[in-house]
Design an enzyme around this catalytic site. Sequence first.
Site, PDB file in Angstrom:
ATOM      1  N   GLY A 143      22.773   4.515  52.478  1.00  0.00           N
ATOM      2  CA  GLY A 143      22.819   3.312  53.294  1.00  0.00           C
ATOM      3  C   GLY A 143      24.098   3.298  54.110  1.00  0.00           C
ATOM      4  N   LYS A 161      34.434   6.373  47.462  1.00  0.00           N
ATOM      5  CA  LYS A 161      33.283   5.691  48.085  1.00  0.00           C
ATOM      6  C   LYS A 161      33.766   4.445  48.807  1.00  0.00           C
ATOM      7  CE  LYS A 161      30.232   3.252  45.711  1.00  0.00           C
ATOM      8  NZ  LYS A 161      29.098   2.928  44.818  1.00  0.00           N
ATOM      9  N   ASP A 255      19.421  -0.651  39.387  1.00  0.00           N
ATOM     10  CA  ASP A 255      19.329   0.149  40.614  1.00  0.00           C
ATOM     11  C   ASP A 255      19.281   1.637  40.287  1.00  0.00           C
ATOM     12  OD1 ASP A 255      19.093   0.455  43.356  1.00  0.00           O
ATOM     13  OD2 ASP A 255      21.249   0.533  43.704  1.00  0.00           O
TER      14      ASP A 255
END
Length: 423
Positions: A143, A161, A255
């Site tokens: 994403g 990240k 998730d």
Amino acid sequence: MNLHLVFFLILVLTVSLSSSNLHASNANAQAETPGIQEARVVHHQNLNKIILVALIVCCVLLGGIFLFLSRVWFGRHKILRSSSSKSEGTMEAAKGKTLNPVSAKLNYSRMTDKKSSVAIFDFQLLEAATNSFCKSNIMGESGSRIVYRAHLEEHFKAAVKIANSDADREFENEVSWLSKMRHQNIIKLLGYCIHGESRFLVYELMENGSLETQLHGPNHGSSLTWFLRLRIAIDVARALEYLHEHSNPPLVHRDLKSSNVLLDSKFNAKLSDFGLAIASGMQHKNMKMSGTLGYVAPEYISHGKLTDKSDVYAFGVVLLELLTGRKPMENMSSNAYQSLISWAMPQLTDRSKLPSILDPVIRNTMDLKHLYQVAAVAVLCVQPEPSYRPLITDVLHSLIPLVPVELGGSLRVTEPVHSEDLH
């Protein structure tokens, strides 16, 4: 208190004492002898003694105050000097000099739970370690989130990240959960960085990237043998078992997907991305619907119901990816998608057709009995009714015997290391 004020108060006290003693001395002198000259002599002698005593008291008090203030000053100077040296060490690291990664680069910050700690990284350090976040250091993208390889030192590398700029709650959630977890199959959070509106998470480096990249990237699963795939499935199941059975409180990952399964240099798998993780059994009336199409359990989509069986469903999808090499959602046309489950389910239960839907990389490389057993586990995990799905512990016990001990089977079962054991 101001030093001059202290000295002034002492002098006032001394003068007051001297005055009172003076009156007492004059009265005594007049009572004992009528000679004025003798009385004056007595007065001067007493006054000299009083002044001497007052001076001694002043010197002792001033000396004590001086020693106290000196100690305070030297203590503050030592703290400032220590802080300055840490700052200089961080700037040197940002310029590319090799320093001890623990002492010079990390400032430890206690979280709410006193048994856990995470490290705070300076932005200048991360910028230097990623070569100003150069494209050549990009390890993967999911994403709007980009993961960079960071060279913090010659033998100290990490993954950085960049978190979503509009997801502070997820950022705080991930730091909070991962700072408390220590398990061989859960990614290790080294620290984080907050720079203006930007948020960065620093993890241990997983050299082989994500399972998604390995299966659906340029290599198309060519590095993943049958036993490696089984071992990856077992590693993920172990991580989920820890979350569901041993974590306090028990968690639902929420998730689970192949892009959140990371692989180290030996293809050991670790579960990552805990931004959406929540405590199991809580009421989630106002919870925002989230997840990834193809992995989300049907009861969550239709009724917002979320339990540990939702993770089991997503695990079943990942297991099907490992078996077939296909993505969870395939683009059939411009507006049409087909789910992996709807495509595979009719063939998973037909033993004659099952080998034909396998990833060509692993086709004809396994014992068919083992293949049937893994397929049966996958079918149970993706059942539409949550109560028909097995517990992740039962899944784990079904898969472990299929991997030889020398390839990391049952010997890989170890007790999870809790954060309190590290402090």
